[in-house]
Write a protein that holds these residues in place. Structure first.
Motif, PDB file in Angstrom:
ATOM      1  N   GLN A   1     -25.068  -6.471  -1.495  1.00  0.00           N
ATOM      2  CA  GLN A   1     -26.203  -7.271  -2.115  1.00  0.00           C
ATOM      3  C   GLN A   1     -26.871  -6.107  -2.852  1.00  0.00           C
ATOM      4  O   GLN A   1     -27.228  -6.445  -4.336  1.00  0.00           O
ATOM      5  N   VAL A   2     -27.138  -5.152  -2.173  1.00  0.00           N
ATOM      6  CA  VAL A   2     -28.047  -3.831  -3.114  1.00  0.00           C
ATOM      7  C   VAL A   2     -26.909  -3.589  -4.223  1.00  0.00           C
ATOM      8  O   VAL A   2     -27.645  -3.114  -5.355  1.00  0.00           O
TER       9      VAL A   2
ATOM     10  N   GLU B   1     -19.371  -6.877 -11.624  1.00  0.00           N
ATOM     11  CA  GLU B   1     -19.291  -8.396 -11.378  1.00  0.00           C
ATOM     12  C   GLU B   1     -18.256  -8.610 -10.633  1.00  0.00           C
ATOM     13  O   GLU B   1     -17.063  -7.894 -10.449  1.00  0.00           O
TER      14      GLU B   1
ATOM     15  N   PRO C   1     -25.875  -3.953 -12.843  1.00  0.00           N
ATOM     16  CA  PRO C   1     -25.415  -5.144 -13.736  1.00  0.00           C
ATOM     17  C   PRO C   1     -23.708  -4.750 -14.375  1.00  0.00           C
ATOM     18  O   PRO C   1     -23.324  -6.034 -14.759  1.00  0.00           O
TER      19      PRO C   1
ATOM     20  N   GLN D   1     -24.760  -5.244  -5.898  1.00  0.00           N
ATOM     21  CA  GLN D   1     -24.679  -6.327  -6.874  1.00  0.00           C
ATOM     22  C   GLN D   1     -25.875  -6.412  -7.814  1.00  0.00           C
ATOM     23  O   GLN D   1     -25.841  -6.680  -9.028  1.00  0.00           O
ATOM     24  N   ASN D   2     -27.010  -6.466  -7.086  1.00  0.00           N
ATOM     25  CA  ASN D   2     -28.387  -6.359  -7.682  1.00  0.00           C
ATOM     26  C   ASN D   2     -28.689  -5.184  -8.478  1.00  0.00           C
ATOM     27  O   ASN D   2     -29.426  -5.372  -9.717  1.00  0.00           O
ATOM     28  N   LYS D   3     -28.174  -3.882  -8.026  1.00  0.00           N
ATOM     29  CA  LYS D   3     -28.532  -2.813  -8.748  1.00  0.00           C
ATOM     30  C   LYS D   3     -27.714  -2.518  -9.959  1.00  0.00           C
ATOM     31  O   LYS D   3     -28.387  -1.873 -11.111  1.00  0.00           O
TER      32      LYS D   3
END
Length: 124
Positions: free
Chosen positions: A113-114, A123, A120, A116-118
């Motif tokens: 999650q970190v 993918e 861009p 994926q969110n950090k």
């Protein structure tokens, strides 16, 4: 590579050869680009530190902490270390060894999650 310290090369090699059980378990999931196709390095010298795991593409450091990190001295040292790494725009995720061993799927999901969110550019 950010602030690579070649003077720590042998020490990092020694640490790679003597990983804790928690580090071995986490490495089994981080190696071979298993998380979003990103390369992780283990026991990587950065500044005057050797970080447990480092992903340059995500500017992420992951630490597996044993009990010595939870003493007053250990907490202070980790704070100084984390602030120095933050100056390089690195995010530090810390997990205690018990978390890695007992809640492995939760730890891996948090890392996912970190990243994926950090990042861009990453993918799924």
């Amino acid at each position: 590579m950010k602030a690579y310290n070649k003077n720590l090369k042998q020490a990092s090699r020694d640490l790679r050869n003597n990983m804790t059980e928690a580090e071995k378990l986490l490495w089994s999931k981080l190696r071979d680009k298993q998380i979003l196709g990103l390369q992780f390095y283990r026991q990587k010298p950065i500044l005057n530190y050797i970080v447990d795991f480092y992903c340059p593409a995500a500017n992420l450091v992951i630490e597996c902490d044993g009990s010595q990190h939870y003493t007053e001295e250990g907490l202070e040292a980790d704070q100084v270390r984390d602030e120095a790494l933050a100056q390089l725009e690195l995010r530090v995720l810390r997990f205690d060894n018990g978390q890695v061993m007992g809640q492995f799927d939760v730890v891996v999901e948090q890392i996912f999650q970190v990243i994926q969110n950090k990042s861009p550019s990453c993918e799924t």
